[in-house]
Enzyme design. Structure first.
Site, short mmCIF file in Angstrom:
data_model
loop_
_atom_site.label_atom_id
_atom_site.label_comp_id
_atom_site.label_asym_id
_atom_site.label_seq_id
_atom_site.Cartn_x
_atom_site.Cartn_y
_atom_site.Cartn_z
N SER A 128 0.98 -0.99 -0.28
CA SER A 128 0.33 -0.11 0.49
C SER A 128 0.83 1.19 -0.07
CB SER A 128 -1.00 0.34 1.52
OG SER A 128 -0.31 0.74 2.22
N ASN A 129 1.99 1.15 0.97
CA ASN A 129 2.91 2.60 0.80
C ASN A 129 3.24 2.31 -0.80
OD1 ASN A 129 3.60 3.23 3.18
ND2 ASN A 129 3.35 2.09 4.02
N MET B 98 10.85 -6.48 4.34
CA MET B 98 11.55 -7.88 5.85
C MET B 98 12.65 -8.10 5.72
SD MET B 98 8.73 -5.93 6.94
CE MET B 98 8.51 -6.89 8.49
N ILE C 158 16.89 -7.46 5.70
CA ILE C 158 18.01 -6.69 6.27
C ILE C 158 18.63 -6.58 5.39
CG2 ILE C 158 19.61 -5.77 8.73
CD1 ILE C 158 17.39 -7.56 10.16
N LEU C 159 19.48 -5.93 5.36
CA LEU C 159 20.14 -5.36 3.86
C LEU C 159 21.64 -5.42 4.42
CD1 LEU C 159 18.07 -2.72 2.18
CD2 LEU C 159 18.82 -4.83 1.17
N HIS D 78 9.00 2.77 9.01
CA HIS D 78 8.73 2.54 10.06
C HIS D 78 7.28 2.19 10.89
CE1 HIS D 78 10.29 -1.29 13.16
NE2 HIS D 78 9.95 -0.02 14.05
N ASP E 226 17.15 -0.03 12.43
CA ASP E 226 16.33 1.67 12.62
C ASP E 226 16.41 1.90 13.53
OD1 ASP E 226 13.99 -0.28 11.22
OD2 ASP E 226 13.24 -1.15 12.76
N GLU F 264 0.81 6.52 7.09
CA GLU F 264 2.27 5.82 6.70
C GLU F 264 1.99 7.00 5.16
OE1 GLU F 264 3.28 2.40 6.73
OE2 GLU F 264 2.95 2.73 8.71
C1 GAR Z 1 4.22 -0.48 6.82
O1 GAR Z 1 3.07 -0.70 8.11
C2 GAR Z 1 5.31 -0.38 7.09
O2 GAR Z 1 5.84 0.86 8.01
C3 GAR Z 1 6.12 -2.00 7.44
O3 GAR Z 1 5.08 -2.66 7.07
C4 GAR Z 1 3.95 -2.49 6.70
C5 GAR Z 1 3.89 -2.68 5.17
O4 GAR Z 1 2.49 -2.25 4.58
N1 GAR Z 1 7.16 -2.19 7.68
C6 GAR Z 1 8.33 -2.55 8.42
O5 GAR Z 1 7.20 -2.71 9.43
C7 GAR Z 1 9.60 -2.98 8.03
N2 GAR Z 1 10.13 -3.01 10.03
P1 GAR Z 1 2.24 -1.82 2.74
O6 GAR Z 1 2.66 -2.94 2.40
O7 GAR Z 1 1.03 -2.11 2.21
O8 GAR Z 1 3.05 -0.65 2.44
#
Ligand code: GAR
Length: 192
Positions: free
Chosen positions: A21-22, A95, A97-98, A114, A150, A179
């Protein structure tokens, strides 16, 4: 960070692992005039990431790297990023870690979103931790990616009120909505 010159947008890759979604939101943002970036590449560590559908929908190149052997994946990824002239990377629910080597190569050019008010709740399960600790606020943070998880410099952060009725999933939904405002605002802040 380099300033924008003329009308040329900065070639950007978005890395995802899930719903995207982001990613969708950043793609929409990238198409408006005031966006300093264009989205030219989508990277996922899994072919199951739902967000990959936005690559087809918006006609953006996508590639999957398993990261099972992260050394090999990162080497191939680096070659691709160079070939595609990618200058900026947005992690959006990625998800994996690079490695330190990869992050150093793109020093100052990788950002992440985050779902917590960093430095609180690095890592996973941020919403359950906030609820369990009876926090009044949750939130989200866009920050630079450094070799420490993070922990890079914060670009923007937004609070979200936790109500007594909130479950982990209702809170996650509320934070995710926030977000979607925060990520484009952070990108504008970096390049302006
Ligand atoms: C989001 O809430 C983002 O902040 C989180 O995963 C979700 C992804 O949503 N990221 C982390 O937890 C990274 N450590 P999306 O796939 O709908 O964008």
């Amino acid at each position: 960070m380099e300033k924008l010159t003329g009308l040329k947008k900065i070639k950007t890759a978005v890395f995802i692992s899930g719903t995207g979604s982001n990613l969708k939101n950043i793609i929409s943002f990238s198409k408006i005039k005031k966006s300093p970036i264009s989205i030219d590449l989508i990277i996922s560590n899994t072919s199951y990431a739902k967000g990959l559908m936005y690559a087809d929908q918006f006609n953006i190149k996508k590639r999957i790297f398993s990261f099972k052997n992260s050394n090999i994946s990162e080497k191939k990824l680096s070659i691709l990023l160079k070939k595609e002239k990618i200058k900026f990377i947005c992690l959006a629910g990625f998800m994996k870690i690079l490695s330190q080597g990869f992050i150093k190569k793109f020093d100052g050019k990788i950002i992440n979103i985050h779902p917590s008010l960093l430095p609180k709740y690095k890592g996973l399960n941020t919403h359950s931790k906030a609820i369990k600790n009876k926090d009044r606020f949750a939130g989200c943070t866009v920050h630079y990616v450094t070799t420490k998880l993070d922990s890079g410099k914060i670009i923007l952060q937004k609070k979200v009120k936790i109500s007594v009725n909130d479950s982990i999933s209702s809170l996650a939904k509320k934070v995710l909505r926030r977000e979607h405002k925060l990520y484009p605002a952070a990108i504008i802040k970096i390049f302006n």
